[in-house]
Each structure stands twice: as structure tokens, then as C-alpha cells.
Design a protein around this motif. Sequence first.
Motif, PDB file in Angstrom:
ATOM      1  N   SER A 139      -1.655 -12.782 -12.194  1.00 26.87           N
ATOM      2  CA  SER A 139      -2.546 -13.490 -13.115  1.00 26.87           C
ATOM      3  C   SER A 139      -2.593 -12.736 -14.424  1.00 26.87           C
ATOM      4  O   SER A 139      -2.150 -11.598 -14.520  1.00 26.87           O
ATOM      5  N   ASN A 140      -3.160 -13.367 -15.446  1.00 31.80           N
ATOM      6  CA  ASN A 140      -3.238 -12.698 -16.734  1.00 31.80           C
ATOM      7  C   ASN A 140      -4.560 -11.976 -16.916  1.00 31.80           C
ATOM      8  O   ASN A 140      -4.915 -11.601 -18.009  1.00 31.80           O
ATOM      9  N   GLU A 141      -5.316 -11.781 -15.807  1.00 26.74           N
ATOM     10  CA  GLU A 141      -6.592 -11.087 -15.894  1.00 26.74           C
ATOM     11  C   GLU A 141      -6.606  -9.799 -15.080  1.00 26.74           C
ATOM     12  O   GLU A 141      -7.389  -8.911 -15.344  1.00 26.74           O
ATOM     13  N   THR A 142      -5.745  -9.687 -14.093  1.00 28.38           N
ATOM     14  CA  THR A 142      -5.713  -8.527 -13.215  1.00 28.38           C
ATOM     15  C   THR A 142      -4.281  -8.040 -13.077  1.00 28.38           C
ATOM     16  O   THR A 142      -3.357  -8.834 -12.980  1.00 28.38           O
ATOM     17  N   ILE A 143      -4.124  -6.734 -13.079  1.00 26.69           N
ATOM     18  CA  ILE A 143      -2.805  -6.149 -12.898  1.00 26.69           C
ATOM     19  C   ILE A 143      -2.795  -5.381 -11.574  1.00 26.69           C
ATOM     20  O   ILE A 143      -3.800  -4.770 -11.182  1.00 26.69           O
ATOM     21  N   CYS A 144      -1.688  -5.445 -10.873  1.00 27.48           N
ATOM     22  CA  CYS A 144      -1.534  -4.699  -9.629  1.00 27.48           C
ATOM     23  C   CYS A 144      -0.705  -3.455  -9.923  1.00 27.48           C
ATOM     24  O   CYS A 144       0.447  -3.548 -10.352  1.00 27.48           O
ATOM     25  N   ILE A 145      -1.292  -2.290  -9.714  1.00 29.14           N
ATOM     26  CA  ILE A 145      -0.616  -1.022  -9.944  1.00 29.14           C
ATOM     27  C   ILE A 145      -0.184  -0.468  -8.590  1.00 29.14           C
ATOM     28  O   ILE A 145      -1.015  -0.132  -7.740  1.00 29.14           O
ATOM     29  N   LYS A 146       1.118  -0.388  -8.390  1.00 28.02           N
ATOM     30  CA  LYS A 146       1.663   0.033  -7.097  1.00 28.02           C
ATOM     31  C   LYS A 146       2.159   1.472  -7.184  1.00 28.02           C
ATOM     32  O   LYS A 146       2.921   1.826  -8.063  1.00 28.02           O
ATOM     33  N   SER A 147       1.698   2.281  -6.259  1.00 29.60           N
ATOM     34  CA  SER A 147       2.144   3.662  -6.141  1.00 29.60           C
ATOM     35  C   SER A 147       2.507   3.903  -4.677  1.00 29.60           C
ATOM     36  O   SER A 147       1.618   4.000  -3.820  1.00 29.60           O
ATOM     37  N   TYR A 148       3.814   3.944  -4.419  1.00 26.12           N
ATOM     38  CA  TYR A 148       4.298   3.999  -3.048  1.00 26.12           C
ATOM     39  C   TYR A 148       3.734   2.805  -2.258  1.00 26.12           C
ATOM     40  O   TYR A 148       3.947   1.666  -2.627  1.00 26.12           O
ATOM     41  N   SER A 149       2.952   3.038  -1.206  1.00 27.25           N
ATOM     42  CA  SER A 149       2.418   1.926  -0.415  1.00 27.25           C
ATOM     43  C   SER A 149       0.978   1.595  -0.783  1.00 27.25           C
ATOM     44  O   SER A 149       0.292   0.860  -0.070  1.00 27.25           O
ATOM     45  N   ASP A 150       0.512   2.144  -1.908  1.00 30.37           N
ATOM     46  CA  ASP A 150      -0.865   1.941  -2.345  1.00 30.37           C
ATOM     47  C   ASP A 150      -0.892   0.888  -3.453  1.00 30.37           C
ATOM     48  O   ASP A 150      -0.244   1.046  -4.492  1.00 30.37           O
ATOM     49  N   TYR A 151      -1.651  -0.200  -3.255  1.00 27.95           N
ATOM     50  CA  TYR A 151      -1.761  -1.284  -4.229  1.00 27.95           C
ATOM     51  C   TYR A 151      -3.174  -1.310  -4.786  1.00 27.95           C
ATOM     52  O   TYR A 151      -4.139  -1.485  -4.040  1.00 27.95           O
ATOM     53  N   GLN A 152      -3.299  -1.119  -6.095  1.00 26.76           N
ATOM     54  CA  GLN A 152      -4.617  -1.145  -6.725  1.00 26.76           C
ATOM     55  C   GLN A 152      -4.670  -2.289  -7.731  1.00 26.76           C
ATOM     56  O   GLN A 152      -3.790  -2.409  -8.589  1.00 26.76           O
ATOM     57  N   PHE A 153      -5.719  -3.094  -7.648  1.00 24.82           N
ATOM     58  CA  PHE A 153      -5.870  -4.264  -8.504  1.00 24.82           C
ATOM     59  C   PHE A 153      -6.923  -3.963  -9.563  1.00 24.82           C
ATOM     60  O   PHE A 153      -8.094  -3.736  -9.245  1.00 24.82           O
ATOM     61  N   VAL A 154      -6.478  -3.966 -10.814  1.00 24.17           N
ATOM     62  CA  VAL A 154      -7.322  -3.503 -11.911  1.00 24.17           C
ATOM     63  C   VAL A 154      -7.483  -4.605 -12.964  1.00 24.17           C
ATOM     64  O   VAL A 154      -6.478  -5.173 -13.426  1.00 24.17           O
ATOM     65  N   PRO A 155      -8.713  -4.928 -13.361  1.00 21.97           N
ATOM     66  CA  PRO A 155      -8.908  -5.895 -14.451  1.00 21.97           C
ATOM     67  C   PRO A 155      -8.296  -5.364 -15.749  1.00 21.97           C
ATOM     68  O   PRO A 155      -8.462  -4.185 -16.089  1.00 21.97           O
ATOM     69  N   LEU A 156      -7.588  -6.208 -16.469  1.00 18.60           N
ATOM     70  CA  LEU A 156      -6.964  -5.780 -17.716  1.00 18.60           C
ATOM     71  C   LEU A 156      -7.989  -5.278 -18.715  1.00 18.60           C
ATOM     72  O   LEU A 156      -7.709  -4.369 -19.506  1.00 18.60           O
ATOM     73  N   ASN A 157      -9.184  -5.853 -18.691  1.00 22.64           N
ATOM     74  CA  ASN A 157     -10.218  -5.443 -19.639  1.00 22.64           C
ATOM     75  C   ASN A 157     -10.707  -4.021 -19.412  1.00 22.64           C
ATOM     76  O   ASN A 157     -11.396  -3.456 -20.263  1.00 22.64           O
TER      77      ASN A 157
END
Length: 251
Positions: A139-157
Amino acid sequence: MQYSYLIIDDDAEYPAQVLSLFESFPEFFCVGIATGHEDAINKILDLQPDIIILEPRGNQSKDSLSFSVITDLHQYIDNLPHFIIHTNSTKLAYDAIKAGAADYILKPLDSIELRKSLLKFKKGFTKSKTVSILDDNGSNETICIKSYSDYQFVPLNDIIYLKADNNTTDFYLHNGRKLTAYKTLKHYEASLPMNFSRIHNSYIVNINFISRINLGKSLCYLNNSDISISFSKTFKDNIEAIIRRIAPGNI
């Protein structure tokens, strides 16, 4: 919503005229001015404007400003920006439309005709930029930051800026956290929305957090001046575009 535009013309007086007319449309901001064919191509690819105002020439030489700017772009991108052609020649306008221009305005340029053309653009505006790091379905509001097997969903704002660190990218958040993703800064540059701008080989900033820009010291201050980041001459056009967007008419 704000939209960016680029002016292409080698007449020194014409860009000033266009900028003056656009003052009546504050949701549109100028990201730059191109004065030749190659300059136009490079700035379109670099700045990715939503709209391009082009006054074509009849001369089709490589350095001329003509609708060949439009056709040459097909070598590099699939979806062209919205070209508005301004000319006193109906033939050139017709040729430009055939080449892929979206609209044209016959001279003399005035605010009424420009308004009509901009309203057409806004009505058909469907451009979107997704920012999923995993695939193209984010989506254009949240970015998924992947580090190895860890997925973190961060609001762009929540993102203040991104910093390159070799082949990884650090995300600096408003709450003071730093997240690291195993992708390059260039990877994110192509997918982030237009309120993120690259100002250095090592930095992309969220324009919404900019509180001050010092051109003399080449520093950009973020988060109410708590953070200062250097910008480089390579990205001078981006800095000028940021100033135009935040404070139109101050460059």
C-alpha cells in the motif's frame, strides 16, 4: 493533493510566464526547468514530474525541443508523464498528440486555458506509487521492512529519513527507533511516494519533516531542527523542488 510539473523550453522568458500563471494553482509546484533535449530527458527520469509543459520546435535535430522528447522517453519508461503541449502550430500540436502527449494549449497561454488543461489532468489522474518491499502489492501508506525473517510494518508518516549503509538501508523513525533493511537506498528511492526526496547519495528525506534548509551550509534540518543532514550539489534540483513545494515563489 499536490502535483509536480517540469517546464521544457529554451526561451528564457517562457518559463517565467508559465511560473507566473501557475501561481493561481497552489496544488501544483515546479520541480525544474529543462532547456535542451538531453537535459529534458535526464530531468524527467530524475525528477519524475507528474506534468510536463513543453513548447516544441519544428526543427527535429537532436538538440531541439520537439515532441521527440516524448518518443525518446519510451526507451526508458513505460508510463509517460502527462505532457501538455503549448504551441501556435496546430500541426505541431497534432504531431505531439500522435507521439503521446496528453493535451495541448494553443498560444497565447492564459490562465483560463491552463485551468481547463489542469482540470483534465486531475480528472484522469491515476498515478500511484506502491512501497511494498516484498513485492508490488504493497500500500502507499505502510512499508514492510524485512530483515532476514523479521517483517516490520511501518507507517510512512513515521519515517523521518533513510540512510544508506553499504548494501543496507537504515530507517530513522519519529519515535527515535532505527530499523535496518537489507536492501539498497536505490531500491527504496524508486518505490517511495513523492513526499520522499533524495538529497544526497546517502540520504532520502521525508519532506513533511523538513523544518529548515540552509543553502550556504548545504544542510537540511529535520524534525524541528533536531536533526541536520547534508545535501550534495548532485541533488540541487531536488532541493530547489522541495523549497518550491514548501514555499512556492521563494526561489
